[in-house]
Design a protein around this motif. Structure first.
Motif, short mmCIF file in Angstrom:
data_model
loop_
_atom_site.label_atom_id
_atom_site.label_comp_id
_atom_site.label_asym_id
_atom_site.label_seq_id
_atom_site.Cartn_x
_atom_site.Cartn_y
_atom_site.Cartn_z
N ALA A 85 49.80 33.42 -8.41
CA ALA A 85 51.14 33.59 -7.35
C ALA A 85 51.00 34.76 -6.17
N LEU A 86 50.40 35.78 -6.76
CA LEU A 86 50.11 36.96 -5.77
C LEU A 86 48.95 36.92 -4.95
N GLN A 87 47.93 36.03 -5.35
CA GLN A 87 46.89 35.81 -4.65
C GLN A 87 47.46 34.84 -3.43
N GLY A 88 48.20 33.73 -3.70
CA GLY A 88 48.72 33.00 -2.77
C GLY A 88 49.40 33.72 -1.61
N ALA A 89 50.34 34.68 -2.18
CA ALA A 89 51.31 35.35 -1.31
C ALA A 89 50.51 36.31 -0.30
N LEU A 90 49.38 36.87 -1.00
CA LEU A 90 48.68 37.79 0.07
C LEU A 90 47.87 36.98 0.95
N PHE A 109 49.91 35.81 4.05
CA PHE A 109 49.91 36.76 5.20
C PHE A 109 48.47 37.19 5.50
N GLY A 110 47.47 36.52 5.21
CA GLY A 110 46.03 37.13 5.48
C GLY A 110 45.87 38.24 5.10
N GLY A 111 46.33 38.55 4.07
CA GLY A 111 46.17 39.91 3.51
C GLY A 111 45.12 39.88 2.33
N GLN A 112 44.30 41.24 2.07
CA GLN A 112 43.40 41.35 1.16
C GLN A 112 43.60 42.80 0.41
N LEU A 113 43.64 42.62 -1.09
CA LEU A 113 43.77 43.82 -1.94
C LEU A 113 42.38 44.28 -2.16
N LEU A 114 42.19 45.46 -1.44
CA LEU A 114 40.73 46.04 -1.39
C LEU A 114 40.77 47.52 -2.11
N LEU A 115 39.52 47.80 -2.74
CA LEU A 115 39.35 48.93 -3.43
C LEU A 115 38.05 49.72 -2.77
N PRO A 116 38.35 50.95 -1.95
CA PRO A 116 37.07 51.59 -1.53
C PRO A 116 36.22 52.14 -2.91
N VAL A 117 34.86 51.69 -2.62
CA VAL A 117 34.12 52.29 -3.81
C VAL A 117 32.85 52.95 -3.17
N GLN A 129 45.00 45.36 3.19
CA GLN A 129 44.59 45.10 4.56
C GLN A 129 45.12 43.74 5.13
N LEU A 130 46.15 43.69 6.15
CA LEU A 130 46.56 42.59 6.65
C LEU A 130 45.79 41.99 7.67
N ALA A 131 45.98 40.48 8.08
CA ALA A 131 45.25 39.97 9.16
C ALA A 131 45.05 40.80 10.32
N ASP A 132 46.20 41.65 10.81
CA ASP A 132 46.07 41.96 12.01
C ASP A 132 45.44 43.46 12.00
N GLY A 133 44.98 43.83 10.91
CA GLY A 133 44.16 45.00 10.67
C GLY A 133 45.00 46.08 10.04
N ARG A 134 46.12 46.13 9.94
CA ARG A 134 47.24 47.09 9.27
C ARG A 134 46.63 47.21 7.92
N GLN A 135 46.70 48.60 7.44
CA GLN A 135 46.52 48.86 6.21
C GLN A 135 47.49 49.37 5.46
N LEU A 136 47.99 48.95 4.26
CA LEU A 136 49.04 49.69 3.62
C LEU A 136 48.77 49.85 2.25
N SER A 137 49.33 51.17 1.96
CA SER A 137 49.25 51.51 0.49
C SER A 137 49.68 50.54 -0.38
N ILE A 138 49.45 50.74 -1.70
CA ILE A 138 49.99 49.99 -2.80
C ILE A 138 51.65 50.02 -2.72
N PRO A 139 52.22 51.12 -2.57
CA PRO A 139 53.56 51.20 -2.66
C PRO A 139 54.25 50.54 -1.28
N GLN A 140 53.45 50.82 -0.25
CA GLN A 140 53.84 49.92 1.06
C GLN A 140 53.81 48.58 0.83
N ALA A 141 52.79 48.27 0.33
CA ALA A 141 52.59 46.47 0.12
C ALA A 141 53.66 45.82 -0.58
N ALA A 142 53.73 46.67 -1.72
CA ALA A 142 54.90 46.20 -2.90
C ALA A 142 56.15 46.00 -1.95
N ALA A 143 56.20 47.06 -1.25
CA ALA A 143 57.74 46.83 -0.50
C ALA A 143 57.80 45.76 0.64
#
Length: 450
Positions: free
Chosen positions: A178-183, A186-194, A251-265
């Protein structure tokens, strides 16, 4: 020839070249000290230390100008030589750091080199070194005031490499459907810098030296040619470590980057709840994700080289000094680091390198002699990277000797690096320009003879 001039012939030559490692294009650092083979004493040892500051930094990266700092670091070159022998046969054992390099790109935007392709890894830092342990012998024949010598020997050279690349891992496939589909909506990706670090090495591989020399002591003439063989390191292996370099973000399709709390909100405003347990389970910066990963490097080649040096007396107490070196840097194409199947490429595609110096040596009195020289090093960079452009140098040194068994040498060098550019059309990972830069070096050595 007077004893005064004999001492000049024996002491000045290396002073001229005391900081020459700073001007050898490519990864060249130190060279084996074979000049002690010509010392008259049955036993000689020389310990040396060179400091080099090659200040090189980008003026533009992908068309954007800025003060990006120096990506080259200062370094030191230790050396040691121990010679035993006489006028007919002599051998020397040497240690030096033959090849090395270090680059730190953490001052660039994003803390690393720009990515070579969308989503690709970015080199943050890398360094390698090769220590050389060698033995070289001289066999000589003297006649009519001349001495002819053949030189030959073997050396062992190891290889050690450490490098770190940055990337972003897509954690989307690990989320509930469900979360995969939601992201995705919005053209979003859950990314982890490594950060992926490789620590690799290979033990000693063998090579050889061979050469000849001609001397006429009456006029302080000595000419030497010395060839150093190529060495291939083709089994460079080790381990890798994968670490979260920062917290995960969306990271959203428009290039904006949201922290996890911001993304949850952001999702909650659209009626999509993210379980707190899922948020707390996400890796945070500094978390070790995997270690002891298999790591390897492509074949690394220490290039073959031909070195010619000469000196001759041109007046009482005065020497003319010259040297020339050719190095087969065109064998260096690229460094490919592979950790757990993920590869990072650092391209070079160098030309062969040519280095020449010419100078004057002078004995000021029985205890002090010195030299000054001009040098030119043809740049090996071809546009795939732009560190090693043409280099012009001024160097000099003093030899201080207050008895028959101890001698102190000090020298310095200042070099002028010409500007250059690297372009993706020439094989570079990103476009960049360097300006005119300076190189500084200093050297000290102590010789003891018995």
């Amino acid at each position: 020839m007077s004893g005064f001039k004999t001492r000049l012939a024996q002491t000045t030559f290396l002073v001229l070249l005391s900081a020459s490692g700073a001007q050898a294009g490519g990864f060249q650092r130190g060279t084996a000290d074979t000049d002690v083979l010509y010392e008259a004493a049955p036993f000689s040892t020389r310990l040396g230390f060179t400091y080099v500051n090659p200040a090189r930094g980008f003026e533009r990266v992908n068309g954007v100008s800025g003060d990006f700092g120096d990506y080259t670091g200062t370094y030191q070159i230790p050396s040691a030589a121990l010679k035993l022998g006489n006028d007919t046969v002599a051998c020397v054992g040497n240690y030096t750091e033959a090849f090395a390099a270090e680059a730190d790109y953490s001052s660039l935007p994003g803390g690393a080199q720009p990515a070579g392709f969308p989503g690709g890894s970015r080199v943050r830092d890398l360094e390698f070194d090769s220590d050389e342990i060698s033995g070289t012998c001289r066999v000589s024949y003297s006649r009519d005031g001349m001495r002819f010598s053949l030189l030959g020997g073997v050396f062992g050279e190891d290889f050690n490499f450490n490098g770190t690349s940055l990337a972003a891992r897509n954690l989307g496939p690990t989320l509930p459907g469900a979360l995969q589909g939601a992201l995705a909506s919005f053209g979003g990706q859950l990314l982890l810098p490594v950060a992926l670090t490789a620590d690799t090495s290979q033990g000693f591989s063998a090579g050889y030296r061979i050469g000849a020399a001609f001397e006429m002591p009456e006029i302080a003439l000595r000419a030497q040619v010395l060839y150093r063989s190529e060495v291939e390191h083709d089994d460079i292996t080790g381990t890798g470590t994968l670490v979260a370099s920062n917290n995960a973000f969306v990271q959203l399709a428009d290039g904006r980057q949201l922290s996890i709390p911001q993304a949850a909100a952001f999702l909650a405003q659209r009626g999509i709840n993210v379980p707190p347990a899922l948020i707390s389970a996400l890796p945070t910066g500094g978390t070790v994700l995997a270690n002891n990963l298999p790591a390897s490097l492509n074949t690394a080649t220490s290039p073959q080289s031909l070195y010619i040096n000469a000196q001759t007396g041109i007046a009482e107490g005065t020497l003319l000094l010259a040297s020339f070196r050719w190095t087969d840097w065109s064998t260096n194409r690229a460094v490919v680091t592979t950790v757990a199947g993920n590869s990072t490429v650092s391209p070079y595609y160098w030309d062969d390198g040519y280095t020449a110096t010419i100078g004057i040596g002078r004995a000021f009195n029985e205890n002090v002699s010195g030299s000054i020289s001009l040098g030119y090093d043809s740049g090996v960079s071809t546009g795939a990277e732009t560190t090693y452009t043409d280099l012009y140098t001024l160097s000099g040194g003093l030899a201080l000797k207050n008895n028959d068994w101890a001698e102190l040498r000090v020298g310095g060098l200042i070099g002028y690096w010409t500007d250059g550019e690297q372009r993706r059309t020439s094989g570079a990972v990103f476009d960049a320009d360097v300006g005119n830069d300076w190189v500084y070096a200093a050297n000290v050595s102590l010789k003891l003879s018995f």
